[in-house]
Design a protein around this motif. Structure first.
Motif, PDB file in Angstrom:
ATOM      1  N   GLU A  32      79.508 107.605  11.377  1.00 16.67           N
ATOM      2  CA  GLU A  32      80.611 107.928  12.287  1.00 16.67           C
ATOM      3  C   GLU A  32      80.303 107.483  13.709  1.00 16.67           C
ATOM      4  O   GLU A  32      81.181 106.953  14.409  1.00 16.67           O
ATOM      5  N   HIS A  36      82.579 104.998  15.942  1.00 24.48           N
ATOM      6  CA  HIS A  36      83.086 105.374  17.264  1.00 24.48           C
ATOM      7  C   HIS A  36      82.612 104.392  18.342  1.00 24.48           C
ATOM      8  O   HIS A  36      83.367 104.073  19.274  1.00 24.48           O
ATOM      9  N   SER A  40      85.133 102.301  20.609  1.00 29.06           N
ATOM     10  CA  SER A  40      85.100 102.536  22.056  1.00 29.06           C
ATOM     11  C   SER A  40      85.196 101.242  22.854  1.00 29.06           C
ATOM     12  O   SER A  40      85.665 101.250  24.002  1.00 29.06           O
ATOM     13  N   HIS A 168      83.857 115.606  15.724  1.00 31.20           N
ATOM     14  CA  HIS A 168      84.363 114.236  15.685  1.00 31.20           C
ATOM     15  C   HIS A 168      84.855 113.800  17.068  1.00 31.20           C
ATOM     16  O   HIS A 168      84.586 112.677  17.510  1.00 31.20           O
ATOM     17  N   ASP A 169      85.540 114.721  17.758  1.00 30.71           N
ATOM     18  CA  ASP A 169      85.984 114.421  19.117  1.00 30.71           C
ATOM     19  C   ASP A 169      84.795 114.244  20.058  1.00 30.71           C
ATOM     20  O   ASP A 169      84.784 113.335  20.898  1.00 30.71           O
ATOM     21  N   ARG A 171      81.701 113.333  19.431  1.00 29.32           N
ATOM     22  CA  ARG A 171      80.958 112.093  19.170  1.00 29.32           C
ATOM     23  C   ARG A 171      81.665 110.888  19.765  1.00 29.32           C
ATOM     24  O   ARG A 171      81.025 110.004  20.350  1.00 29.32           O
ATOM     25  N   LEU A 172      82.983 110.843  19.656  1.00 28.08           N
ATOM     26  CA  LEU A 172      83.726 109.738  20.257  1.00 28.08           C
ATOM     27  C   LEU A 172      83.656 109.814  21.778  1.00 28.08           C
ATOM     28  O   LEU A 172      83.515 108.785  22.461  1.00 28.08           O
ATOM     29  N   CYS A 175      80.430 108.419  22.937  1.00 35.38           N
ATOM     30  CA  CYS A 175      80.425 106.963  22.769  1.00 35.38           C
ATOM     31  C   CYS A 175      81.226 106.270  23.863  1.00 35.38           C
ATOM     32  O   CYS A 175      80.863 105.173  24.308  1.00 35.38           O
TER      33      CYS A 175
END
Length: 367
Positions: A32, A36, A40, A168-169, A171-172, A175
């Motif tokens: 993941e 990401h 990005s 998940h939010d 980690r993005l 990034c």
């Protein structure tokens, strides 16, 4: 002068273990983060407009690493960056058997000290764009002196759990910050050489005479302990790292501080600016993350941050973000991007605090 292998061994032995995850979870997290990081690129470049759409992405690899991997990468970077200073110190060292023996002992002591410092930092860094990254078999780097982007998976997982935010939010969001740094250096051809030149000038001013260094350390200790010699002014809460510098180094550090404030503040501005469109919970993440930055983990953590000057790093995020936001509000993103024209258009330390002065100087406007 530095036993680099011992530094790595010390840090990897002392660094705290990361959060518990199963092998399947670990594989999913790594996959993941890579997705990401790739996504990005488009988000950041579209928001900043720093690189035209026709420009091919630079060859700078994205590496998802554990804490030991981060240590190895940074030791390799230190070794490359400090080479001129260490060669200078080597030349000043007394020759003969005694000098060689003292050098060997000193190298091991320095290696242990560096390893202890890296073990402290290795559990705190979420990601990092390594600008001066020599390629190794384990850690590839970009061609022609390009860098690499590191994402420290255990630390990202630890913080997302601690903050109780959507993983998940989060980690993005991380990034986006690190990809902004990669965009800065791949989109501004002169930036890497300029920053390296400033750092080498700083290191070149280092006084390698042991007695001079010891005297500065004594004065630094007195200042930190509140026992300054009579008639001397307060050093303004400087860290021990700042207190042992020469006047010339402090001048260079002022320029470096301005550049790093710009880079870090720009990354924070971009990650939050892109956020609402692709990170639904960005407002919650930012609020909780800011609270975490401010309070520190413990009294020991706060003391070490002060001693090592890491609290100054936190100010760079805050002051730099305010500068970028104020300039963009005044002249728009394209107007802000004039900052990347040349070293002469970089903000000074004073202009970071007064963005209107930078706008007046660079855009030739009346106050």
């Amino acid at each position: 002068m530095v036993d680099w292998n011992l530094a790595v061994a010390t840090a990897t032995r002392l660094v705290r273990p990361g959060p518990e995850v199963s092998k399947d979870e670990a594989r999913a997290i790594v996959a993941e983060l890579r997705r990401h990081a790739k996504a990005s690129e488009e988000h950041v470049r579209g928001f900043t407009r720093m690189i035209p759409e026709s420009h091919a992405p630079e060859d700078t690899p994205v590496l998802v690493v554990d804490r030991a991997g981060w240590v190895k990468a940074n030791v390799a970077g230190f070794r490359e960056l400090l080479k001129p200073l260490l060669e200078k110190m080597q030349d000043r060292r007394a020759g003969g058997t005694t000098g060689a023996m003292l050098g060997a002992v000193g190298g091991k002591v320095t290696g242990v000290e560096l390893g202890m410092l890296l073990s402290f930092l290795a559990s705190r860094v979420l990601g990092q764009y390594e600008t001066f990254a020599p390629a190794t078999r384990e850690l590839p780097a970009g061609a022609d002196g390009g860098g690499r982007l590191l994402l420290v998976a255990p630390n990202i997982v630890h913080v997302e759990r601690e903050l109780e935010v959507d993983p998940h939010d989060f980690r993005l969001w991380v990034c986006l910050h690190e990809e902004t740094h990669r965009t800065q250096f791949t989109g501004v051809p002169w930036l890497r050489d300029h920053l390296q030149g400033e750092i080498q000038s700083f290191l070149g001013e280092t006084d390698v005479d042991p007695m001079t260094v010891l005297e500065r350390l004594r004065e630094a200790a007195q200042s930190l302990a509140g026992a300054r010699p009579e008639g001397e002014e307060d050093e303004g809460g400087r860290s021990i790292v700042e207190l042992v510098q020469t006047p010339a180094q402090r001048e260079i550090l002022g320029r470096l501080t301005a550049v790093m404030s710009l880079l870090e503040g720009h990354a924070d501005f971009v990650m939050d600016g892109v956020g609402p469109d692709v990170v639904p919970s960005v407002a919650e993440i930012r609020e909780k993350f800011q609270q975490r930055r401010a309070r520190g983990a413990s009294r020991l953590d706060l003391a070490l941050r002060k001693l090592l000057g890491l609290d100054a790093k936190l100010r760079q995020y805050r002051d730099g973000e305010r500068f970028v936001r104020a300039v963009v509000e005044e002249v728009g993103m394209d107007g802000f991007n004039r900052v990347w024209t040349s070293p002469n258009t970089l903000p000074t330390k004073a202009e970071i605090a007064k963005p209107a002065d930078w706008v007046a100087r660079v855009h030739r406007r009346a106050d």
